[in-house]
Design a protein around this motif. Sequence first.
Motif, PDB file in Angstrom:
ATOM      1  N   PRO B 237      -7.090  10.500  -4.996  1.00  0.00           N
ATOM      2  CA  PRO B 237      -7.889   9.397  -5.518  1.00  0.00           C
ATOM      3  C   PRO B 237      -9.099   9.895  -6.296  1.00  0.00           C
ATOM      4  CG  PRO B 237      -8.392   9.748  -3.215  1.00  0.00           C
ATOM      5  CD  PRO B 237      -7.436  10.829  -3.605  1.00  0.00           C
ATOM      6  N   GLY B 238      -9.533   9.092  -7.261  1.00  0.00           N
ATOM      7  CA  GLY B 238     -10.796   9.367  -7.925  1.00  0.00           C
ATOM      8  C   GLY B 238     -11.939   9.101  -6.969  1.00  0.00           C
ATOM      9  N   SER B 239     -13.139   9.596  -7.314  1.00  0.00           N
ATOM     10  CA  SER B 239     -14.222   9.509  -6.337  1.00  0.00           C
ATOM     11  C   SER B 239     -14.672   8.072  -6.116  1.00  0.00           C
ATOM     12  CB  SER B 239     -15.398  10.370  -6.787  1.00  0.00           C
ATOM     13  OG  SER B 239     -15.798   9.970  -8.075  1.00  0.00           O
ATOM     14  N   ARG B 240     -14.389   7.165  -7.039  1.00  0.00           N
ATOM     15  CA  ARG B 240     -14.785   5.768  -6.853  1.00  0.00           C
ATOM     16  C   ARG B 240     -13.608   4.877  -6.490  1.00  0.00           C
ATOM     17  NH1 ARG B 240     -19.943   4.784  -8.507  1.00  0.00           N
ATOM     18  NH2 ARG B 240     -21.055   6.695  -8.074  1.00  0.00           N
ATOM     19  N   PHE B 241     -12.522   5.498  -6.046  1.00  0.00           N
ATOM     20  CA  PHE B 241     -11.333   4.728  -5.696  1.00  0.00           C
ATOM     21  C   PHE B 241     -11.551   3.967  -4.396  1.00  0.00           C
ATOM     22  CE2 PHE B 241      -7.634   4.746  -2.898  1.00  0.00           C
ATOM     23  CZ  PHE B 241      -6.707   4.034  -3.648  1.00  0.00           C
ATOM     24  N   THR B 242     -11.093   2.722  -4.328  1.00  0.00           N
ATOM     25  CA  THR B 242     -11.079   1.994  -3.054  1.00  0.00           C
ATOM     26  C   THR B 242      -9.661   1.504  -2.793  1.00  0.00           C
ATOM     27  OG1 THR B 242     -11.637  -0.041  -4.195  1.00  0.00           O
ATOM     28  CG2 THR B 242     -13.463   1.170  -3.201  1.00  0.00           C
ATOM     29  N   PRO B 243      -9.229   1.533  -1.517  1.00  0.00           N
ATOM     30  CA  PRO B 243      -7.857   1.113  -1.217  1.00  0.00           C
ATOM     31  C   PRO B 243      -7.567  -0.310  -1.681  1.00  0.00           C
ATOM     32  CG  PRO B 243      -8.832   2.198   0.676  1.00  0.00           C
ATOM     33  CD  PRO B 243      -9.924   2.061  -0.347  1.00  0.00           C
ATOM     34  N   ALA B 244      -8.623  -1.127  -1.786  1.00  0.00           N
ATOM     35  CA  ALA B 244      -8.405  -2.525  -2.174  1.00  0.00           C
ATOM     36  C   ALA B 244      -7.806  -2.647  -3.565  1.00  0.00           C
ATOM     37  CB  ALA B 244      -9.735  -3.278  -2.116  1.00  0.00           C
ATOM     38  N   GLN B 245      -7.925  -1.597  -4.394  1.00  0.00           N
ATOM     39  CA  GLN B 245      -7.413  -1.745  -5.751  1.00  0.00           C
ATOM     40  C   GLN B 245      -5.920  -1.469  -5.854  1.00  0.00           C
ATOM     41  OE1 GLN B 245     -10.113   1.434  -7.098  1.00  0.00           O
ATOM     42  NE2 GLN B 245      -8.431   2.177  -8.381  1.00  0.00           N
ATOM     43  N   LEU B 246      -5.281  -1.095  -4.737  1.00  0.00           N
ATOM     44  CA  LEU B 246      -3.831  -0.881  -4.770  1.00  0.00           C
ATOM     45  C   LEU B 246      -3.141  -2.217  -5.002  1.00  0.00           C
ATOM     46  CD1 LEU B 246      -3.225   1.582  -1.801  1.00  0.00           C
ATOM     47  CD2 LEU B 246      -3.227   2.079  -4.236  1.00  0.00           C
ATOM     48  N   ASP B 247      -2.228  -2.247  -5.925  1.00  0.00           N
ATOM     49  CA  ASP B 247      -1.459  -3.469  -6.142  1.00  0.00           C
ATOM     50  C   ASP B 247      -0.524  -3.668  -4.953  1.00  0.00           C
ATOM     51  OD1 ASP B 247      -2.186  -4.561  -8.734  1.00  0.00           O
ATOM     52  OD2 ASP B 247      -1.447  -2.647  -9.541  1.00  0.00           O
ATOM     53  N   PRO B 248      -0.513  -4.870  -4.368  1.00  0.00           N
ATOM     54  CA  PRO B 248       0.292  -5.083  -3.151  1.00  0.00           C
ATOM     55  C   PRO B 248       1.759  -5.323  -3.482  1.00  0.00           C
ATOM     56  CG  PRO B 248      -0.892  -7.077  -3.720  1.00  0.00           C
ATOM     57  CD  PRO B 248      -1.252  -6.065  -4.758  1.00  0.00           C
ATOM     58  N   PHE B 249       2.495  -4.257  -3.749  1.00  0.00           N
ATOM     59  CA  PHE B 249       3.921  -4.451  -4.023  1.00  0.00           C
ATOM     60  C   PHE B 249       4.755  -3.603  -3.075  1.00  0.00           C
ATOM     61  CE2 PHE B 249       2.739  -0.881  -6.744  1.00  0.00           C
ATOM     62  CZ  PHE B 249       3.771   0.024  -6.515  1.00  0.00           C
ATOM     63  N   THR B 250       6.015  -3.970  -2.960  1.00  0.00           N
ATOM     64  CA  THR B 250       6.969  -3.100  -2.276  1.00  0.00           C
ATOM     65  C   THR B 250       8.083  -2.778  -3.260  1.00  0.00           C
ATOM     66  OG1 THR B 250       8.287  -4.952  -1.494  1.00  0.00           O
ATOM     67  CG2 THR B 250       6.538  -4.165  -0.022  1.00  0.00           C
ATOM     68  N   MET B 251       8.681  -1.630  -3.047  1.00  0.00           N
ATOM     69  CA  MET B 251       9.704  -1.198  -3.997  1.00  0.00           C
ATOM     70  C   MET B 251      10.849  -0.537  -3.247  1.00  0.00           C
ATOM     71  SD  MET B 251       9.295   1.409  -7.163  1.00  0.00           S
ATOM     72  CE  MET B 251       9.587   2.882  -6.222  1.00  0.00           C
ATOM     73  N   THR B 252      12.051  -0.986  -3.522  1.00  0.00           N
ATOM     74  CA  THR B 252      13.229  -0.453  -2.858  1.00  0.00           C
ATOM     75  C   THR B 252      14.085   0.308  -3.858  1.00  0.00           C
ATOM     76  OG1 THR B 252      13.222  -2.406  -1.471  1.00  0.00           O
ATOM     77  CG2 THR B 252      15.204  -1.073  -1.417  1.00  0.00           C
ATOM     78  N   VAL B 253      14.550   1.472  -3.441  1.00  0.00           N
ATOM     79  CA  VAL B 253      15.476   2.220  -4.299  1.00  0.00           C
ATOM     80  C   VAL B 253      16.885   1.790  -3.931  1.00  0.00           C
ATOM     81  CG1 VAL B 253      16.327   4.494  -4.934  1.00  0.00           C
ATOM     82  CG2 VAL B 253      13.894   4.153  -4.489  1.00  0.00           C
ATOM     83  N   ASP B 254      17.519   1.024  -4.810  1.00  0.00           N
ATOM     84  CA  ASP B 254      18.849   0.490  -4.504  1.00  0.00           C
ATOM     85  C   ASP B 254      19.943   1.493  -4.806  1.00  0.00           C
ATOM     86  OD1 ASP B 254      17.727  -1.999  -3.828  1.00  0.00           O
ATOM     87  OD2 ASP B 254      17.588  -2.515  -5.968  1.00  0.00           O
ATOM     88  N   ASP B 255      19.716   2.277  -5.831  1.00  0.00           N
ATOM     89  CA  ASP B 255      20.775   3.209  -6.206  1.00  0.00           C
ATOM     90  C   ASP B 255      20.146   4.340  -7.004  1.00  0.00           C
ATOM     91  OD1 ASP B 255      23.210   4.303  -6.360  1.00  0.00           O
ATOM     92  OD2 ASP B 255      24.114   2.795  -7.669  1.00  0.00           O
TER      93      ASP B 255
END
Lengths: 338, 553
Positions: B237-255
């Motif tokens: 992370p950058g020094s001013r990174f906060t976890p709140a800025q993570l986009d709330p997505f999920t991702m599945t690898v289907d194939d």
Amino acid sequence: MTDTAWETLSNQAVAAAGVVYFLALLVHLAEWASLRQPKAARSAAAAGAQEQGAGGTAVAVATGPEGADGADGRAGRVAFLGRLGVMLTAIACAAHGVALLGRGLAADPNRVPWGNMYEFTLSGTFVVTLMYLVLYKRLGLHWMAPLVVGFVTATLMIAVIWLYAEVSPLTEALNSPWLVIHVVSAVIATGAFTIGGILSIMYLVKDRRGEWTTGPLARVPSLQALDRAAYRVHAFAFPVWTFAVLITGPIWAHEAWSRYWNWDPKEVWAFITWVVYAAYLHARATGGWKGRNAALLAVVGLATLWFNFIGINYFSTTSQHSYAAPVAADAPVLGARE
Amino acid sequence: MSATDTRPSAPAPSGEPPRRAGELGLRELGRWTWRQLTSMRTALVLLLLLALAAVPGSVIPQSGVDALAVSRWKDEHPTLAPVYERLDLFSVYDSVWFSAIYILLMISLVGCILPRTAAYARAVRAQPPAAPRRLDRLPGHRAVRLEGVEPEAALEHAAAVLRRRRYRLRSSDQRGEAVSAERGYLREVGNLLFHVSLLVVLAGFAVGVLFGYQGAVIVVKGTTFSNTVSSYDDLDPGSRFTPAQLDPFTMTVDDFDVTWLTKGSSAGTAREFVADVSYDLDGETRTYPLRVNHPLTIGDTDVFLVGHGYAPVITVRDGEGNVAYSGPTVFLPQDQTFLSFGVVKAGSARPQQIGLDGLFFPTFSLVDGDPVTVWPDDLDPLVSMTLWTGDLGLDSGVAQSVYALDTSNATQVMRADGEQPFRLDLRPGETVQLPDDLGSVTFEDVQPWVRVQVSQTPGKFVALGGVIAALIGLLGSLFIRSRRVWVRARPDGAGATMVDVGVLERAGGGDVEDVLDALVADLTELAGPSSSSPSTATSDSTTSPSESGKDPA
Ligand code: HEM
């Protein structure tokens, strides 16, 4: 034609180009050698309406009418050799182009001919020749013919002996339209910087040695003209380099490696080259740095450029730029895990 | 427009009482420092320093680029490592000394831009300067004799010609017996735009470094990654990174599909990796074929495919018949053949914990009873592992890597002969009973995994816009020709008018001869072709150096 046939054609074309470049070099050296004889030099220069007549007249008087005829004959020979040299260079350049085309068509699927160091060097030297052929009339570059042709011949030889690689498809990361734009602009800038660098080297040599009045180098233009021609070539190359290194490079890096700027050794050196040339442009506008120091900076810039092109691969193993290691780009990234 | 003469030099401290040497006031010191810092020469030296300072980072491994290479380097150079460490040589581009150089350069840049902008604003409002007394002293000069034309008419015509050529003219009431004209004001605008844009680029880059992050994670086919800090295998992370800025997505690898080259000199390398993923953001599910060079953008986040490998599905049953471990196990490729290393830790196995470590061969062949890898595609896979029992250190509370087995308190199970370690070689579907009633191991099948890089790079479009603007400014600055032209007309005493044309090219390597040719041609059209006698007086100084230097051939 099959892929193998294209590859064979490419190899033969490189060989042919090499031989013809070498012939062109010999012809241009013969041209220079003819100039070396003072009589011929003077009359050739007089023929070019450049020399101050006095010396030429003196010679003509001293040797009589026959001598004058001989000198004229030599001037004619110099001009003839010059034309022949340019023609040979053009032929070699055409063969060189065929070699590049063959590399591209030999791959399956067809692709741009710069997937590895060998092809990259092939492209770079091709552009140097092309640039020279396009510019030599406009900027009066004829005098640098042996330097350019010698440089291209030597670099081609290095490419064939040490860098040769069989045709193979592009690694996945290189397979991007941005690569085409990025490399085309980088190679064009490299070719132009090389011509500009040769001009600046000549400036330095001439600055040290003073004016030549006889011999092959008498035709090298004045310091001021050299400086100006060098500036014009660099002023063309610098924006192209900026486009290649600071715009298309980062866009492509962002798509391929997720970071548009990663301080990868290749990137670092491209940046260093850029900064040095920025310093060159500044130096030309700064009292006390104009002229000699500016030319020195241009030569330093050229050194960083070619070091980045070939040398850095042997100093650093962490480069992601896969001309260094053709297969590394799509290898699994193992490093960062504990 | 050479910088040295356009930059307003700081006013000389006139009117102040003379001082003795060494008695420099604080204000003067400040002013002196500022003047030094913002001089062109300093900019030049700082640029060279910047280039020089960038060099070490390209030969010494950098922790931001390749952390593993750094630790390897440190192992190999135990004496130098601490010294390098203290000098920040493993993170050159974040180091104090590197920052100092570019911050000084930026200050110098601002100090350069501000006065130049002011000077430019004045120059735009000012009139083109009056003609110098002697035009024939200028680098470009021609004299033309016009018959049957009054000096006034000649000047009117010259003004019209220059206006048509988009020169700015000195207003006519201040003209006198000469026309003054100037063009190429945009050159300086280009120059200023270029230098300002450099600041924009730096700002965009800095935002990315401070607020952005980069994470990497391995996702096995069929499993789902959810974008939280703890899901990442590693996170930078950058020094001013906060976890709140993570986009709330999920991702599945289907194939996941790879094409292997089967012929040619690069046979055995992979092409065309495609991971079909489905991702879920704000309750909406979408799919995307994730490929190299084709990142997926989710919100502010970019997802990149950067690697792949194999995860054998292994099931361990313990001595009591219970399933102690089951699932795809990520093995890490060791080289281009995809020979991969991995471990299994069955911490809940009873009566004893069971650990396995060993190799995965995507396509194997036996040589003297030992497997070797022959092809990177998983056509005929094999896992070959050795067996450990005892305390695997899983309960010690110390965080452990999932890719290494802590064998300090464990014992390796040997073969019946006691000489060689016990080795289980399994092909898909096979099960081996472990010695000493420890249980059994089954190799069910193989799943591919992909490694994705996930990152946010805020400011990237600012930086991109900045470089594009810089390039535009640069083109203007390098190729717009900026020059002044003066035209003076006087009666020559023999009934005709002598017109003097002087040209001053203010920057760059422009040739004045072609400019003069064009101007003279336009000026003489007034008198008609017969009566004019152009280039009557081409003094030595008008022969351009490049002309005289041209190649004779
Ligand atoms: C961040 C570092 C800098 C870079 C990369 C840079 C780059 C350049 C480049 C490439 C040029 C040539 C294009 C042109 O003629 O406009 C140039 C010109 C110029 N730069 Fe910079 N520059 C930097 C910092 C500075 C600073 C700090 C100053 C002030 C002292 C400055 C003053 C100038 C001036 C006056 C010119 C015009 C030169 C001329 O008359 O041709 N630059 N700069």
